[in-house]
Design an enzyme around this catalytic site. Structure first.
Site, PDB file in Angstrom:
ATOM      1  N   GLY A 145     -20.257  -7.659  -9.674  1.00 47.66           N
ATOM      2  CA  GLY A 145     -20.533  -6.719  -8.596  1.00 47.66           C
ATOM      3  C   GLY A 145     -19.498  -5.612  -8.616  1.00 47.66           C
ATOM      4  O   GLY A 145     -18.547  -5.644  -9.405  1.00 47.66           O
TER       5      GLY A 145
ATOM      6  N   ASN B 118     -15.867   0.777 -20.550  1.00 46.87           N
ATOM      7  CA  ASN B 118     -15.068  -0.048 -21.469  1.00 46.87           C
ATOM      8  C   ASN B 118     -15.902  -0.400 -22.695  1.00 46.87           C
ATOM      9  O   ASN B 118     -16.179  -1.576 -22.949  1.00 46.87           O
ATOM     10  CB  ASN B 118     -14.618  -1.341 -20.767  1.00 46.87           C
ATOM     11  CG  ASN B 118     -13.911  -1.094 -19.459  1.00 46.87           C
ATOM     12  OD1 ASN B 118     -12.925  -0.371 -19.408  1.00 46.87           O
ATOM     13  ND2 ASN B 118     -14.411  -1.683 -18.391  1.00 46.87           N
TER      14      ASN B 118
ATOM     15  N   LEU C 259     -15.848  -9.883 -14.626  1.00 45.87           N
ATOM     16  CA  LEU C 259     -15.212 -10.555 -13.503  1.00 45.87           C
ATOM     17  C   LEU C 259     -16.270 -10.966 -12.482  1.00 45.87           C
ATOM     18  O   LEU C 259     -16.806 -10.121 -11.761  1.00 45.87           O
ATOM     19  CB  LEU C 259     -14.173  -9.638 -12.853  1.00 45.87           C
ATOM     20  CG  LEU C 259     -13.142  -8.990 -13.795  1.00 45.87           C
ATOM     21  CD1 LEU C 259     -12.131  -8.167 -12.996  1.00 45.87           C
ATOM     22  CD2 LEU C 259     -12.431 -10.026 -14.659  1.00 45.87           C
TER      23      LEU C 259
ATOM     24  N   GLU D  39     -16.047   2.182  -3.573  1.00 45.92           N
ATOM     25  CA  GLU D  39     -15.396   2.085  -4.883  1.00 45.92           C
ATOM     26  C   GLU D  39     -15.316   3.474  -5.503  1.00 45.92           C
ATOM     27  O   GLU D  39     -16.279   4.247  -5.453  1.00 45.92           O
ATOM     28  CB  GLU D  39     -16.193   1.155  -5.809  1.00 45.92           C
ATOM     29  CG  GLU D  39     -15.562   0.995  -7.188  1.00 45.92           C
ATOM     30  CD  GLU D  39     -16.424   0.150  -8.117  1.00 45.92           C
ATOM     31  OE1 GLU D  39     -15.862  -0.660  -8.871  1.00 45.92           O
ATOM     32  OE2 GLU D  39     -17.662   0.323  -8.088  1.00 45.92           O
TER      33      GLU D  39
ATOM     34  N   CYS E 221     -12.668  -2.036 -12.865  1.00 45.48           N
ATOM     35  CA  CYS E 221     -13.215  -2.274 -11.526  1.00 45.48           C
ATOM     36  C   CYS E 221     -12.282  -3.091 -10.640  1.00 45.48           C
ATOM     37  O   CYS E 221     -12.466  -3.126  -9.420  1.00 45.48           O
ATOM     38  CB  CYS E 221     -14.570  -2.958 -11.620  1.00 45.48           C
ATOM     39  SG  CYS E 221     -14.571  -4.480 -12.598  1.00 45.48           S
TER      40      CYS E 221
ATOM     41  N   VAL F  95     -23.355  -3.503 -22.517  1.00 46.43           N
ATOM     42  CA  VAL F  95     -22.053  -2.853 -22.702  1.00 46.43           C
ATOM     43  C   VAL F  95     -21.992  -1.565 -21.877  1.00 46.43           C
ATOM     44  O   VAL F  95     -22.819  -0.676 -22.050  1.00 46.43           O
ATOM     45  CB  VAL F  95     -21.799  -2.523 -24.188  1.00 46.43           C
ATOM     46  CG1 VAL F  95     -20.373  -1.992 -24.378  1.00 46.43           C
ATOM     47  CG2 VAL F  95     -22.031  -3.746 -25.062  1.00 46.43           C
ATOM     48  N   PRO F  96     -20.998  -1.443 -20.973  1.00 49.66           N
ATOM     49  CA  PRO F  96     -20.881  -0.244 -20.143  1.00 49.66           C
ATOM     50  C   PRO F  96     -20.175   0.887 -20.884  1.00 49.66           C
ATOM     51  O   PRO F  96     -19.500   0.657 -21.895  1.00 49.66           O
ATOM     52  CB  PRO F  96     -20.040  -0.722 -18.965  1.00 49.66           C
ATOM     53  CG  PRO F  96     -19.124  -1.739 -19.592  1.00 49.66           C
ATOM     54  CD  PRO F  96     -19.950  -2.435 -20.662  1.00 49.66           C
TER      55      PRO F  96
END
Length: 496
Positions: A218, A120, A421, A342, A251, A116-117
């Protein structure tokens, strides 16, 4: 004096959580589709009820994004995901083809490791819990340490929802002592069947090198092309809405805007009218030194922060109070061009190209540098050009005439609503899908015999002098063809 070893305690906790999850999953494997669907619905309903509270908690813990957008993310990960997957057949027989003699059974994978990041946190818990249980699996979460409290609270909500639906709460659990050793132990545990890795590149690489099957993502670095047939004002509105949603932490959000040279002035003027601030050359250089660290990776201080905060951190003094995004003109890609990377904050690069072919080449270059296989967005009414780009740019999602962040995750498009994703082979991922329940099952095929060996032999080709082939199915000599008429027609065309 330290009386315990935190790393050892965390590793022991992982063993206990995986053991309990395995037992709960084996119990779930005996249940039918209706039972599983009841649990998933209960989780979705609980996610909606607690969306605001958990959204605020996620913002308090991480400082990323906006509480009101975290609320929307929680509803998306709960309700939108549920509405998309609720009618999927994921338990027992899921396909049958009488003619081909094939029956397909869905087989759960077992225990999923859910990374889990911090960008989010609570929404990822609801999303991954729903798709895992829908596929008949259990899941053990490894939380980002910065979001430990809100992730733990989200898991508590999910466990209560499972219990209220008559299920075993151990289907979903979370490591309460998050350490690198605990995450490593979870990913390498012999009863961990699959890793759902959402997070930074280092974490995803670790998942793929763990020896356990993994579905990872990615980096996103999607350009947004405003093509000549687009409604420029509407395209800009959607791009800025997308880039400012939760301060750019999704992202799939746009990382650069690109248009034809002869549209540059019009696009810039419209962006400025809607709140974009174009940096001067000096300001561009000043912010460029701040948004990347010395090793070329994104500075975490910009992630999910407001324009005002980023401007203050980078000591930009002329940025207006009402600026929505910071825009830097960029003419290159790669090292020395920090805006080509990014940027998970309200910062955009601005490129131009001679024409659509030149624009396409630049978009390919940007994505191949970073973001390959992820997302590309385009604003256009020209279906032929949309197809032209779709056949060339290395992206798994071509998002058309909608905010890329919300379109990419499936909120404003028909894609599977997802917070994982896939980037496909070009992006180093095992899938190019928006990951959902069907990515979390194995298929078991029951295949009945439909041909005999005698039939196979009878269908074998004729071989003469070592060369095998089948006779033509029709003979030209048996067809009534007027050769003279055909020759005459060809001569007339040549002389025309």
């Amino acid at each position: 004096m330290q009386l315990y070893d935190k790393d050892l305690l965390s590793m022991q906790e992982v063993r206990e959580l995986v053991g309990a999850a395995k037992a709960a999953q084996m119990e779930l494997a005996t249940k039918d589709q209706a039972y599983v669907d009841r649990i998933v619905k209960s989780i979705a309903d609980a996610g909606v009820r607690n969306a605001e509270r958990l959204g605020k908690m996620a913002w308090e813990d991480t400082g990323f994004g906006k509480p009101e957008d975290k609320l929307i993310k929680n509803i998306f990960a709960s309700k939108y995901v549920y509405e998309y997957i609720k009618d999927m057949k994921t338990i027992g027989e899921i396909e049958h083809d009488e003619k081909r003699g094939l029956t397909v059974l869905a087989v759960p994978m077992g225990v999923i490791a859910g990374i889990v990041p911090s960008t989010n946190p609570t929404s990822t818990v609801f999303y991954k819990a729903e798709i895992s249980i829908k596929a008949g699996n259990a899941i053990v979460f490894s939380p980002h340490p910065a979001a430990k409290r809100c992730i733990g609270e989200a898991v508590k909500v999910v466990r209560q929802a499972i219990a209220e639906a008559g299920g075993n709460p151990d289907l979903v659990s979370v490591v309460s002592i998050p350490t690198m050793q605990a995450t490593d132990a979870l990913m390498k545990h012999p009863d961990t069947a699959l890793i759902l890795a959402t997070g930074g590149s280092a974490m995803v690489r670790s998942a793929y090198s763990s020896g356990t099957p993994a579905l990872g993502v990615g980096p996103g670095n999607g350009p947004a092309y405003i093509e000549k047939t687009a409604n420029v004002a509407e395209a800009v509105r959607k791009i800025l809405l997308s880039k400012t949603f939760d301060n750019g932490t999704i992202c799939a959000s746009e990382q650069s805007v690109i248009c034809d040279d002869d549209m540059a002035a019009t696009v810039q003027a419209e962006m400025e009218r809607q709140g974009a601030y174009f940096l001067s050359d000096a300001e561009r250089d000043q912010l460029g030194k701040f948004i990347l660290r010395g090793n070329g990776t994104m500075n975490p201080e910009i992630v999910g922060k407001s324009v005002k905060t980023i401007a203050n951190l980078a000591k930009l003094t002329n940025v207006p109070e009402n600026a929505r995004v910071l825009v830097a003109r960029e003419d290159g890609v790669g090292r020395g061009h920090p805006y080509s990377n990014e940027k998970l904050g309200p910062i955009l690069a601005f490129y131009t190209g001679v024409d659509y072919k030149d624009v396409c080449k630049k978009c390919i270059e940007i994505l191949r540098y970073e973001g390959s296989g992820h997302t590309f967005s385009m604003h256009s009414q020209n279906d032929e050009l949309i197809r032209y780009f779709a056949e060339r740019v290395p992206a798994s999602r071509i998002i058309v005439n909608t905010p890329s962040s919300l379109g990419g995750i499936g909120a404003t498009t028909g894609l599977m609503p997802s917070l994982t994703l896939g980037c496909g082979a070009s992006g180093g991922s095992a899938t190019s899908d928006n990951v959902g329940p069907m990515n979390l099952i194995n298929k078991r095929y029951i295949a009945k015999g439909i041909k005999t060996m005698e039939e196979i032999k009878a269908e074998a080709p004729t071989c003469v002098d070592g060369i095998c082939g089948y006779p033509p199915t029709t003979s030209v000599t048996n067809q009534n063809i007027d050769i003279d008429a055909i020759v005459k027609m060809i001569v007339e065309k040549l002389n025309a």
